[in-house]
Design an enzyme around this catalytic site. Structure first.
Site, PDB file in Angstrom:
ATOM      1  N   GLU A  27       7.469   7.200  16.587  1.00 30.48           N
ATOM      2  CA  GLU A  27       7.848   6.777  15.448  1.00 30.48           C
ATOM      3  C   GLU A  27       9.067   7.631  14.841  1.00 30.48           C
ATOM      4  OE1 GLU A  27       4.388   5.944  12.919  1.00 30.48           O
ATOM      5  OE2 GLU A  27       3.847   4.198  14.161  1.00 30.48           O
ATOM      6  N   ASN A  65       0.780  -1.146  -0.105  1.00 31.63           N
ATOM      7  CA  ASN A  65       0.033   0.096  -0.008  1.00 31.63           C
ATOM      8  C   ASN A  65       0.930   1.196   0.006  1.00 31.63           C
ATOM      9  OD1 ASN A  65       1.024  -0.156   2.401  1.00 31.63           O
ATOM     10  ND2 ASN A  65      -1.065  -0.422   3.420  1.00 31.63           N
ATOM     11  N   HIS A 101       3.098   4.627   4.490  1.00 35.49           N
ATOM     12  CA  HIS A 101       2.829   4.587   5.981  1.00 35.49           C
ATOM     13  C   HIS A 101       2.541   5.875   6.612  1.00 35.49           C
ATOM     14  CE1 HIS A 101       3.004   3.775  10.368  1.00 35.49           C
ATOM     15  NE2 HIS A 101       3.891   4.765  10.280  1.00 35.49           N
TER      16      HIS A 101
HETATM   17  P1  IDP Z   1      -1.902   1.141   8.553  1.00 35.82           P
HETATM   18  O1  IDP Z   1      -0.425   1.232   7.722  1.00 35.82           O
HETATM   19  O2  IDP Z   1      -3.064   1.701   7.441  1.00 35.82           O
HETATM   20  O3  IDP Z   1      -2.166   2.141   9.614  1.00 35.82           O
HETATM   21  P2  IDP Z   1      -1.870  -1.387   9.780  1.00 35.82           P
HETATM   22  O4  IDP Z   1      -3.456  -1.896  10.530  1.00 35.82           O
HETATM   23  O5  IDP Z   1      -1.079  -0.162  11.079  1.00 35.82           O
HETATM   24  O6  IDP Z   1      -2.300  -0.313   8.796  1.00 35.82           O
HETATM   25  O7  IDP Z   1      -1.164  -2.343   9.357  1.00 35.82           O
HETATM   26  C1  IDP Z   1       0.156  -2.076   9.045  1.00 35.82           C
HETATM   27  C2  IDP Z   1       0.618  -2.678   7.681  1.00 35.82           C
HETATM   28  O8  IDP Z   1       0.481  -3.920   7.591  1.00 35.82           O
HETATM   29  C3  IDP Z   1      -0.361  -2.170   6.533  1.00 35.82           C
HETATM   30  O9  IDP Z   1       0.019  -0.770   6.170  1.00 35.82           O
HETATM   31  C4  IDP Z   1      -0.317  -2.963   5.378  1.00 35.82           C
HETATM   32  O10 IDP Z   1       1.019  -2.928   4.777  1.00 35.82           O
HETATM   33  C5  IDP Z   1      -0.097  -4.384   6.408  1.00 35.82           C
HETATM   34  N1  IDP Z   1      -1.424  -5.108   6.549  1.00 35.82           N
HETATM   35  C6  IDP Z   1      -2.150  -4.613   7.567  1.00 35.82           C
HETATM   36  N2  IDP Z   1      -3.301  -5.447   7.631  1.00 35.82           N
HETATM   37  C7  IDP Z   1      -2.961  -6.648   6.706  1.00 35.82           C
HETATM   38  C8  IDP Z   1      -3.557  -7.806   6.078  1.00 35.82           C
HETATM   39  O11 IDP Z   1      -4.994  -7.933   6.555  1.00 35.82           O
HETATM   40  N3  IDP Z   1      -3.237  -8.568   5.096  1.00 35.82           N
HETATM   41  C9  IDP Z   1      -1.920  -8.091   4.844  1.00 35.82           C
HETATM   42  N4  IDP Z   1      -1.337  -7.162   5.188  1.00 35.82           N
HETATM   43  C10 IDP Z   1      -2.020  -6.211   6.144  1.00 35.82           C
HETATM   44 MG    MG Z   2      -0.740   1.543  11.531  1.00 35.36          MG
END
Ligand code: IDP
Ligand code: MG
Length: 151
Positions: A132, A118, A121
């Site tokens: 962070e 994605n 961050h």
């Molecule tokens: P965020 O980056 O939108 O804050 P977080 O829940 O903190 O999302 O998750 C950290 C990172 O872990 C995400 O940016 C993504 O790259 C990965 N991630 C989160 N949820 C999933 C999932 O359900 N499957 C695979 N990768 C995930």
């Molecule tokens: Mg996060």
């Protein structure tokens, strides 16, 4: 409130050459990138940074992704910076991210990888932003202490 937050262009974003685009998008909403550096992460810092998902089944894939190339670390300042950066990014799953958001425009749209690959961050709260910033820019903290000691 004027805030500072931590943002990071992930390895896929760096490979796509998205840094200038991100700078432009931040600038357009009044955010300023005060510090930036390209760095290669390691397992230790990743386990710390992603501790909240370290026990999830997708963590090995996330780790592989985040170690697949350099990232660009940024400190971003401006009014309501934490939320503003999150709004510009869009939601975690790129398939749910609307066009016009960074994840919506550049993240993976593949069913298998849209939740992981994605592009970017951003800290999710002011408290985590400080943690962070200190995690990825520890040298700034040391400089502060040094300045105080010299004074
Ligand atoms: P965020 O980056 O939108 O804050 P977080 O829940 O903190 O999302 O998750 C950290 C990172 O872990 C995400 O940016 C993504 O790259 C990965 N991630 C989160 N949820 C999933 C999932 O359900 N499957 C695979 N990768 C995930
Ligand atoms: Mg996060």
């Amino acid at each position: 409130m004027r805030e500072r937050t931590y943002a990071m262009l992930k390895p896929d974003g760096v490979k796509m050459g998205l840094f200038p685009e991100v700078v432009e998008r931040f600038k357009n909403v009044g955010l300023e990138i005060t510090h930036t550096k390209e760095m290669v992460l390691n397992e230790e810092i990743l386990k710390e940074h992603y501790a909240h998902v370290a026990d999830k089944p997708f963590f090995p894939e996330l780790e592989k992704y985040m170690l697949s190339g350099p990232v660009i670390a940024m400190i971003v300042e401006g009014e309501d910076a934490v939320n503003r950066v999150r709004e510009l990014m869009g939601p975690t799953n790129c398939k749910e991210a609307l066009p016009g958001t960074i994840r919506g425009d550049y993240g993976s749209k593949d069913d298998e990888t849209c939740r992981t690959y994605n592009v970017i961050h951003g800290s999710d709260s002011l408290e985590n932003a400080e943690i962070e910033v200190n995690r990825f820019f520890p040298e700034l903290k040391k400089n502060k202490t040094l300045k105080k000691a010299i004074r």
